[in-house]
Design an enzyme around this catalytic site. Structure first.
Site, PDB file in Angstrom:
ATOM      1  CE  LYS A 289      -2.137  -0.957   3.923  1.00  0.00           C
ATOM      2  NZ  LYS A 289      -1.634  -2.299   4.282  1.00  0.00           N
TER       3      LYS A 289
ATOM      4  NE  ARG B 152      -4.557  -1.404  10.118  1.00  0.00           N
ATOM      5  CZ  ARG B 152      -3.481  -0.921   9.517  1.00  0.00           C
ATOM      6  NH1 ARG B 152      -3.466   0.296   9.064  1.00  0.00           N
ATOM      7  NH2 ARG B 152      -2.416  -1.673   9.365  1.00  0.00           N
TER       8      ARG B 152
ATOM      9  NE  ARG C  66       7.211  -3.246   6.255  1.00  0.00           N
ATOM     10  CZ  ARG C  66       5.871  -3.267   6.175  1.00  0.00           C
ATOM     11  NH1 ARG C  66       5.249  -2.609   5.232  1.00  0.00           N
ATOM     12  NH2 ARG C  66       5.174  -3.945   7.055  1.00  0.00           N
TER      13      ARG C  66
ATOM     14  NE  ARG D 220       6.165  -1.405  10.266  1.00  0.00           N
ATOM     15  CZ  ARG D 220       5.005  -1.353   9.613  1.00  0.00           C
ATOM     16  NH1 ARG D 220       4.921  -0.707   8.458  1.00  0.00           N
ATOM     17  NH2 ARG D 220       3.937  -1.941  10.097  1.00  0.00           N
TER      18      ARG D 220
ATOM     19  NE  ARG E 187       1.636  -5.487  10.983  1.00  0.00           N
ATOM     20  CZ  ARG E 187       2.837  -5.473  10.378  1.00  0.00           C
ATOM     21  NH1 ARG E 187       3.898  -6.003  10.949  1.00  0.00           N
ATOM     22  NH2 ARG E 187       2.969  -4.917   9.201  1.00  0.00           N
TER      23      ARG E 187
HETATM   24  P1  ADP Z   1       0.535  -2.610   8.090  1.00  0.00           P
HETATM   25  O1  ADP Z   1       1.860  -2.905   7.462  1.00  0.00           O
HETATM   26  O2  ADP Z   1       0.085  -3.706   9.030  1.00  0.00           O
HETATM   27  O3  ADP Z   1      -0.514  -2.213   7.104  1.00  0.00           O
HETATM   28  P2  ADP Z   1       0.695   0.120   9.206  1.00  0.00           P
HETATM   29  O4  ADP Z   1       2.040   0.711   9.013  1.00  0.00           O
HETATM   30  O5  ADP Z   1      -0.406   0.637   8.357  1.00  0.00           O
HETATM   31  O6  ADP Z   1       0.850  -1.461   9.138  1.00  0.00           O
HETATM   32  O7  ADP Z   1       0.250   0.319  10.725  1.00  0.00           O
HETATM   33  C1  ADP Z   1       1.083  -0.054  11.798  1.00  0.00           C
HETATM   34  C2  ADP Z   1       0.256  -0.155  13.061  1.00  0.00           C
HETATM   35  O8  ADP Z   1      -0.331   1.125  13.370  1.00  0.00           O
HETATM   36  C3  ADP Z   1      -0.922  -1.114  12.981  1.00  0.00           C
HETATM   37  O9  ADP Z   1      -0.569  -2.452  13.246  1.00  0.00           O
HETATM   38  C4  ADP Z   1      -1.823  -0.545  14.084  1.00  0.00           C
HETATM   39  O10 ADP Z   1      -1.363  -0.897  15.373  1.00  0.00           O
HETATM   40  C5  ADP Z   1      -1.626   0.963  13.922  1.00  0.00           C
HETATM   41  N1  ADP Z   1      -2.625   1.539  12.986  1.00  0.00           N
HETATM   42  C6  ADP Z   1      -2.367   2.128  11.787  1.00  0.00           C
HETATM   43  N2  ADP Z   1      -3.507   2.554  11.221  1.00  0.00           N
HETATM   44  C7  ADP Z   1      -4.509   2.228  12.071  1.00  0.00           C
HETATM   45  C8  ADP Z   1      -5.925   2.396  12.044  1.00  0.00           C
HETATM   46  N3  ADP Z   1      -6.550   2.993  11.001  1.00  0.00           N
HETATM   47  N4  ADP Z   1      -6.646   1.929  13.096  1.00  0.00           N
HETATM   48  C9  ADP Z   1      -6.042   1.346  14.138  1.00  0.00           C
HETATM   49  N5  ADP Z   1      -4.720   1.137  14.238  1.00  0.00           N
HETATM   50  C10 ADP Z   1      -3.938   1.577  13.213  1.00  0.00           C
END
Ligand code: ADP
Length: 300
Positions: free
Chosen positions: A80, A157, A191, A235, A246
């Protein structure tokens, strides 16, 4: 299981009008220019169940005289951030990743920092209230700098987040990126982030053999430029155990968001055929943006 029910409770609580009313009105204010000028151009009757949302034919870059308001959906590791950031450069709109906002807050050692660290490092979702507060602040800051439009990555989300967003502004298009499951875990584990410029790279070389009539897939590593090579970090939530968690949370909490937008005729499904070289031009074609291809290639 307990994780999922706790997340559901948080999402349900956040969706109630009394909960975090102040925070949500903040989001409404942040989004108010587009809210006040909004008029849906999608016809749910005719757009329902379309493969390609009708939005693509009419909205493209500057629907209703404003910049695009797009959302990226997709499992952790799907890419994404990579595609949202490329499109944001191409279309001149900010790429707003709520995961980045959370990580910035974590790094700031502010009051939320230790609470967030525990949640994120266990692969759980942050509460709707906190996320909306972070997003509202980011949107307000952007608005003050003259930004308009956005490509959201990682938000919404949960269905309650999607309902809140739908209540305050018009989302033109939701791009649902899909990648074969075998590749998702490997991509997260491979990553690497430059801790100076924030650039996203990948050391994984993914080579899925053709099997039972399914074609093979190859995704080359995405190496960092020399200036970032010595500054790469992983990360903390990109460990095997946390990535699996996740992915489970995505199925439970975010998969229903796809249906939410599908039923509104806004969802564009895009199966990534491989890495960036195979996927980028196809994505542009799917978005009716192929005339931008040369510009982006030159900029890449
Ligand atoms: P991913 O690679 O899982 O898509 P992100 O970088 O988008 O991870 O998000 C990292 C973390 O930040 C998520 O695992 C969550 O804990 C938190 N997070 C990000 N966006 C949201 C959201 N819209 N609602 C709740 N938690 C979020």
């Amino acid at each position: 299981m307990a994780v999922f029910s706790r997340c559901s409770r948080a999402a349900t609580a956040a969706a109630k009008p009394t909960a975090a009313a102040a925070t949500f009105s903040y989001l409404i204010r942040a989004l108010s220019p587009s809210f006040s000028s909004s008029s849906s151009t999608l016809d749910p009757e005719t757009d329902l169940n379309c493969n390609k949302p009708a939005a693509l034919g009419t909205l493209k870059r500057e629907p209703k005289g404003r910049n695009v308001q797009w959302v990226f959906l997709g499992c952790p590791g799907v890419g994404k951030g990579t595609y949202a950031s490329r499109l944001s450069n191409l279309l001149g709109v900010p790429h707003i990743a709520t995961g980045d906002l959370v990580r910035d807050e974590l790094a700031s050692s502010g009051p939320l920092s230790s609470q967030l660290k525990e949640i994120v490092n266990q692969g759980k979702l942050v509460s709707d209230e906190i996320i909306i507060d972070l997003l509202s602040k980011r949107l307000e800051m952007g608005e003050a700098k003259g930004e308009s439009g956005f490509i959201l990555d990682g938000f919404p989300r949960t269905v309650s987040q999607a309902e809140i967003l739908e209540g305050v502004t018009d989302i033109d298009l939701v791009i649902n990126l899909k990648l074969r499951e075998e590749a998702l875990l490997a991509k997260c584990l491979g990553r690497r982030i430059c801790n100076e410029c924030g650039g996203n790279y990948n050391v994984a070389s993914i080579d899925i053999k053709a099997e039972n009539g399914r074609p093979g897939m190859y995704m080359a590593p995405l190496p960092p430029p020399p200036q970032c090579a010595s500054k790469l970090i992983t990360r903390p939530d990109d460990t095997e155990e946390v990535v699996k968690q996740r992915l489970r949370i995505y199925q439970e909490m975010t998969r229903p968001v796809e249906d939410f937008y599908r039923s509104r005729g806004k969802l564009l499904e895009f199966d990534l055929p491989g890495g960036i070289p195979e996927s980028w031009s196809k994505l542009l074609r799917a978005l009716n943006l192929e005339d931008h291809d040369d510009k982006q290639s030159a900029a890449a």
